[in-house]
Design an enzyme around this catalytic site. Structure first.
Site, PDB file in Angstrom:
ATOM      1  N   CYS A 129       0.914  -1.161  -0.099  1.00 34.44           N
ATOM      2  CA  CYS A 129      -0.034  -0.054  -0.009  1.00 34.44           C
ATOM      3  C   CYS A 129       0.745   1.356  -0.014  1.00 34.44           C
ATOM      4  O   CYS A 129       1.390   1.728  -0.914  1.00 34.44           O
ATOM      5  CB  CYS A 129      -0.803  -0.077   0.974  1.00 34.44           C
ATOM      6  SG  CYS A 129      -2.129   1.141   0.883  1.00 34.44           S
ATOM      7  N   HIS A 229      -3.527  -5.120   0.693  1.00 36.67           N
ATOM      8  CA  HIS A 229      -3.219  -5.345   1.943  1.00 36.67           C
ATOM      9  C   HIS A 229      -3.164  -6.800   2.415  1.00 36.67           C
ATOM     10  O   HIS A 229      -4.095  -7.521   3.024  1.00 36.67           O
ATOM     11  CB  HIS A 229      -3.921  -4.515   3.107  1.00 36.67           C
ATOM     12  CG  HIS A 229      -3.760  -3.192   3.401  1.00 36.67           C
ATOM     13  ND1 HIS A 229      -2.831  -2.701   4.181  1.00 36.67           N
ATOM     14  CD2 HIS A 229      -4.456  -2.122   2.802  1.00 36.67           C
ATOM     15  CE1 HIS A 229      -2.761  -1.544   4.065  1.00 36.67           C
ATOM     16  NE2 HIS A 229      -3.677  -1.056   3.178  1.00 36.67           N
ATOM     17  N   GLU A 231      -1.541  -8.452   4.492  1.00 33.39           N
ATOM     18  CA  GLU A 231      -1.577  -8.945   5.657  1.00 33.39           C
ATOM     19  C   GLU A 231      -2.921  -9.106   6.397  1.00 33.39           C
ATOM     20  O   GLU A 231      -3.090  -9.642   7.419  1.00 33.39           O
ATOM     21  CB  GLU A 231      -0.615  -7.953   6.724  1.00 33.39           C
ATOM     22  CG  GLU A 231      -1.420  -6.526   7.004  1.00 33.39           C
ATOM     23  CD  GLU A 231      -1.505  -5.641   5.673  1.00 33.39           C
ATOM     24  OE1 GLU A 231      -2.090  -4.323   5.903  1.00 33.39           O
ATOM     25  OE2 GLU A 231      -1.052  -6.109   4.512  1.00 33.39           O
TER      26      GLU A 231
END
Length: 249
Positions: A129, A229, A231
């Site tokens: 990002c 994202h 994660e």
């Protein structure tokens, strides 16, 4: 890039020493106990993603001095450039948009220097990002400061404070494509994106509206960046590929 891009399991299973993976941190006011103070902090999802992939996560706060940067890079086996606030548009020669967040000059300066040092050292990295935007600006690129103005919708950050999802199309011959395939549904939350690509970067994934969603640094051992994202999703193959590369597989 090596065979590690195929997303092998973390190196701990193979008996070798797990690699140290640095993760850049946010610089924000935070509350704990009776305190409200400026903090170097990081969503735990980054730490858990690196750990589950077999790496040892090491938080890397932005410092006012860059004198230890070479030593830091030399001690890391890999790097994650984490998300966060908007870069100062002065860094890519643009006037500030009304929707662009407040500047964080120390973090901007540190992370731009860090990613340049990582590139020079051929250190494996995954930029996420804001991290992708840092990489692009470090390579001389520019950004779209507010996507709704450019694409006419808010699908890249559909609800304030909540991660959304959209599909991306991926070049099957790219390193990201070899990890994830030719398409993926990805967790998303961003209002800025790449406009002009930086030197040596190739776009390898796109949303339906043609917003660039992933880039790769050509000629680098493992230099991947995604606008989404990972994660915050269930698919940890990008982290597994980074850790495997960092372990020297």
């Amino acid at each position: 890039m090596s065979e590690a891009i195929r997303g092998a399991p973390g190196p701990a299973a193979g008996g070798g020493a797990p690699p140290l993976i640095g993760i850049t941190t946010y610089e924000e006011p935070a509350r704990w106990g009776v305190w409200v103070r400026e903090a170097a902090l990081l969503p735990a999802s980054y730490v858990r993603s690196v750990e589950r992939a077999g790496g040892v996560p090491v938080m890397v706060p932005s410092t006012g001095s860059l004198r230890g940067l070479a030593a830091l890079v030399s001690r890391l086996d890999g790097l994650v450039l984490a998300g966060g606030g908007d870069l100062d548009p002065d860094l890519y020669g643009a006037e500030r948009h009304a929707e662009t967040g407040p500047p964080q000059p120390q973090r901007d300066r540190f992370e731009l220097a860090l990613v340049r040092a990582a590139v020079d050292a051929d250190l494996p990295f995954l930029a996420i990002c804001r991290g992708m935007q840092v990489l692009n600006v470090a390579r001389g690129g520019a950004l779209v400061q507010h996507l709704p103005d450019a694409v006419g919708h808010k699908a890249h950050a559909p609800e304030v404070g909540k991660i959304g999802t959209h599909r991306v199309q991926i070049s099957a011959t790219s390193a990201v494509g070899k990890i994830l395939g030719d398409s993926a549904d990805v967790p998303t939350y961003h209002h800025q994106a790449v406009s002009r690509l930086g030197k040596g970067l190739s776009a390898v994934a796109w949303a339906d509206d043609q917003v660039v969603e992933a880039v790769e640094l050509q000629g680098h051992r493992f230099g991947l960046a995604v606008q989404w994202h990972p994660e915050d999703g269930d698919d940890k193959r990008l982290f597994e590929a980074l850790v495997a590369e960092a372990a020297g597989r």
